[in-house]
Design an enzyme around this catalytic site. Sequence first.
Site, short mmCIF file in Angstrom:
data_model
loop_
_atom_site.label_atom_id
_atom_site.label_comp_id
_atom_site.label_asym_id
_atom_site.label_seq_id
_atom_site.Cartn_x
_atom_site.Cartn_y
_atom_site.Cartn_z
N HIS A 283 67.04 41.86 -53.26
CA HIS A 283 66.06 41.50 -54.29
C HIS A 283 65.74 40.01 -54.19
O HIS A 283 66.65 39.18 -54.16
CB HIS A 283 66.59 41.86 -55.67
CG HIS A 283 66.41 43.30 -55.99
ND1 HIS A 283 66.89 44.28 -55.16
CD2 HIS A 283 65.79 43.92 -57.01
CE1 HIS A 283 66.56 45.45 -55.67
NE2 HIS A 283 65.90 45.27 -56.78
N LYS B 124 61.85 44.61 -69.52
CA LYS B 124 60.42 44.27 -69.51
C LYS B 124 59.66 45.25 -70.41
O LYS B 124 58.70 44.90 -71.07
CB LYS B 124 59.90 44.34 -68.07
CG LYS B 124 58.43 44.01 -67.91
CD LYS B 124 58.10 43.61 -66.48
CE LYS B 124 58.10 44.77 -65.52
NZ LYS B 124 56.98 45.70 -65.69
#
Length: 889
Positions: A132, A556
């Site tokens: 990532h 999120k």
Amino acid sequence: MNQPIQISQNPDIRYLGRILGEVIRAQGGETLFRRTEYIRSASVDRHRGIAGAEAIDPGLDALSLDDTIAFVRGFMLFSMLANLAEDRQGVAAEPGATVAAALERLAAEGIDGDAVTALLERALVAPVLTAHPTEVRRKSVLDHKNRIAELMRLRDAGREETPEGDSVEAAIRRQIALLWQTRPLRTERLFVADEIDNALTYLRDVFLPVVPRLYARWEKELGRRPASFLRVGSWIGGDRDGNPFVTAETLETATGRNAAAVLSHYCDAVHALGTELSVSQTLAPVPETVTALADASGDEAPSRSDEPYRRALSGIYARLCATHVAIVGHPPPRPSMLAGEPYAAPADFRRDLVTLADGLSAGGEGQLGGLGALGRLIRAVEVFGFHLATLDMRQNSAVHERVLAELLRVSGVEGDYLALDEEARVALLRRELAVDRPLAAPWHRWSEETAGELAIVHAAAAIRARLGREAICQWIISKAESLSDLLEVHVLAREAGLWSGDADDALMVVPLFETIADLDQAPAIMAAYFALPEIAQRVGARGSQEVMIGYSDSNKDGGYLTSTWGLHQASAALTPVFAAADTAMQLFHGRGGAVGRGGGSAFAAIRAQPAGTVQGRIRITEQGEVIAAKYGTTDSAATNLEAMVSASLLASLEPEAKSAADAVRFAGAMDALSDHAFAAYRGLVYDTPGFRDVFRAMTPIAEIATLKIGSRPSSRTKSSAIEDLRAIPWVFSWAQARTMLPGWYGTGEAFAAFPDQTLLAEMAAGWPFFAALLDNMEMVLAKSDMGIAARYAGLASHIDGHDAIFMAIRDGWQRAHDGLLRITGQSRLLEKNPALEASIRLRLPYIEPLNLLQIELMKRHRAGETDPRIAEGIQLTINAIATALRNSG
Ligand code: PGA
């Protein structure tokens, strides 16, 4: 001459900071040095309350573009050296986070070594490295940093010279000068192959030597040999969700390179044992089993004729070389003189080693930890096999759906799979799984996407055949939201024989639940999955099943508090579903470094898991900058692996501290808090017109996309909607703008609306889950700064409503701050965590000037200035701020 002002109480930081200052003066010139010092002391004064915000500006205004770039590099290096010094002081190590401490704690509760050993028999604890993209630093820079750490250790030991005879002090200075001369930014983008290489350095140079040593330590502490429950995983080369550059080829490269590394490690280890085990049969009794192995080796050298262990090792070495040829394609650098059959599986290699070990220790396998290098090698073979790290595959459910639709259409099974409802899809997929045949005709010209997926499945099957099933076990489905999402993957796996045959042939299909709604549904989906007899039979034979839960995307989607609670509840609600299916639950936590992505202390996070959810089985992603921070050196790797294992032991075996009545009260409170926080967060982020534009204008989100820190594109689609943005740039850009709202927004509203503040204080004091939630949030509140955020908000001044949006953010921060202090009974943030407070306080004066420069450069960039130094300056500030904040990605 200005003397650098006192930088810190930490003598290492002072020492390294002083050398850095000298290097800047020598290499960058007196003027740059003076300007840097001016800004630094102005910023320190401001943070001490001696000067106002305006104190820094004249210093910054005096910087030319070239100076700016040099200045930012200086501040970045200082932050990096401060990180290094802090890590040495163990700021990152947590008290009690060792296996010895956990055993002691458990013993005090009446839980003895037998219970621990029994748990470990069925345990699996695994960090899983991912690519990532949150590591902004180049490998060369990290390598210099590690060398300095090494030299500082010599200095601690009072050594004046390195083993090579250089002066330690001069060597440190030289490394810092080299850092100053090393370009911090990558000029070329990263390829998956680079990510594979990078991960391999950690797997080979850190995990491979450290893990067997840790087991030897635990064996002593436990007083018996634990099963090999700690393993290592990786996503690098197999995670293709949103990364078109991950292909069948990268899967082959990653597994092939890992296998080559581990086999060559074994070759070296066996060779070294051959030197060590010089036992003569005339001087020690040698059991028949060892003699037989020696006789079968083909080693007829007269000089070794009375040394059965050495002869046996010659034979083992020959077989290992043959294995190397079979798997890697060529012999190792030191080929064997003898012929040997390749080992079919790691277990066969291990068996030979155990024969030697049994011969050496009359006590048999129970004594292996006492066998030194041989004991460690046996452990390594158990943990690392011929594959080194278990590589997971990951793809998005939407891709699986499209691929399956094409396969079904072309093979005439179904006209339009995508048009079917869930029930019809499940029925169709089950009919498919009941028969044993592939769907894909090899001569058909499949779309690029389908061809790519088919190639991956076939590559995975070939790799498992070559390296063993442990090489690839899991196929993870991003954005899993229905039962058909799981069954689709089984049908795809069937294309390469990874469904039928005995139960172990089937890959484990792992849903990743990552929105608030999907987390809610997770228990029902898993119950429906286990209810299918064809699944129950396979899962039953395997005995365990994994579910992955995603921290970033749920955050999120629903904000910090709702996501944290949603993950906790989903885990708790899955437990009875697994119990009913008589299957061990293995939760895989997909978390990043930043708090908005599940970051924070892993020790506290694991301990805060709901009762009954760990049971010895847990996997956790380790991503980006976290990898270097935790596993950059063998010492830090040992500390962090100890923490992970000890927390897993405690979470599995410690009795639940809170009563059932408290659990109900606390959960009720969390539900109410979560409803409020969710409404506040969604109201701001998704329901306020203009929010998306303000976000894009006030943070360096666009500039982050140009950083060359990962192989994958920063967005899955072209849409600019927040729903479609990847969680990493979302969190990362808020951190740069010192707003960090993914780590707290909505909590203040929830705390303020909650009627019983005493209950919240009780939860903070007596419930590890709530305490960890607050701790992480407190760190983020302390690292954010609404004054600086306001200056970033100025970048959005052309957008309607920007003022109201920023006021909502600022008020939200204040409410979160006030609520937290009220609940924790503090008069300022981090009052009860002086070590972290000192660490953050030291950094803030270094971050603010970087923020101010970043804002200025973004303004110029967006106004159309094309000087390439502006774009470079922005990238450098991003890099420097991330380094100073430590856990921003
Ligand atoms: P993903 O990861 O976008 O690869 O699913 C999310 C994250 O870890 O932030």
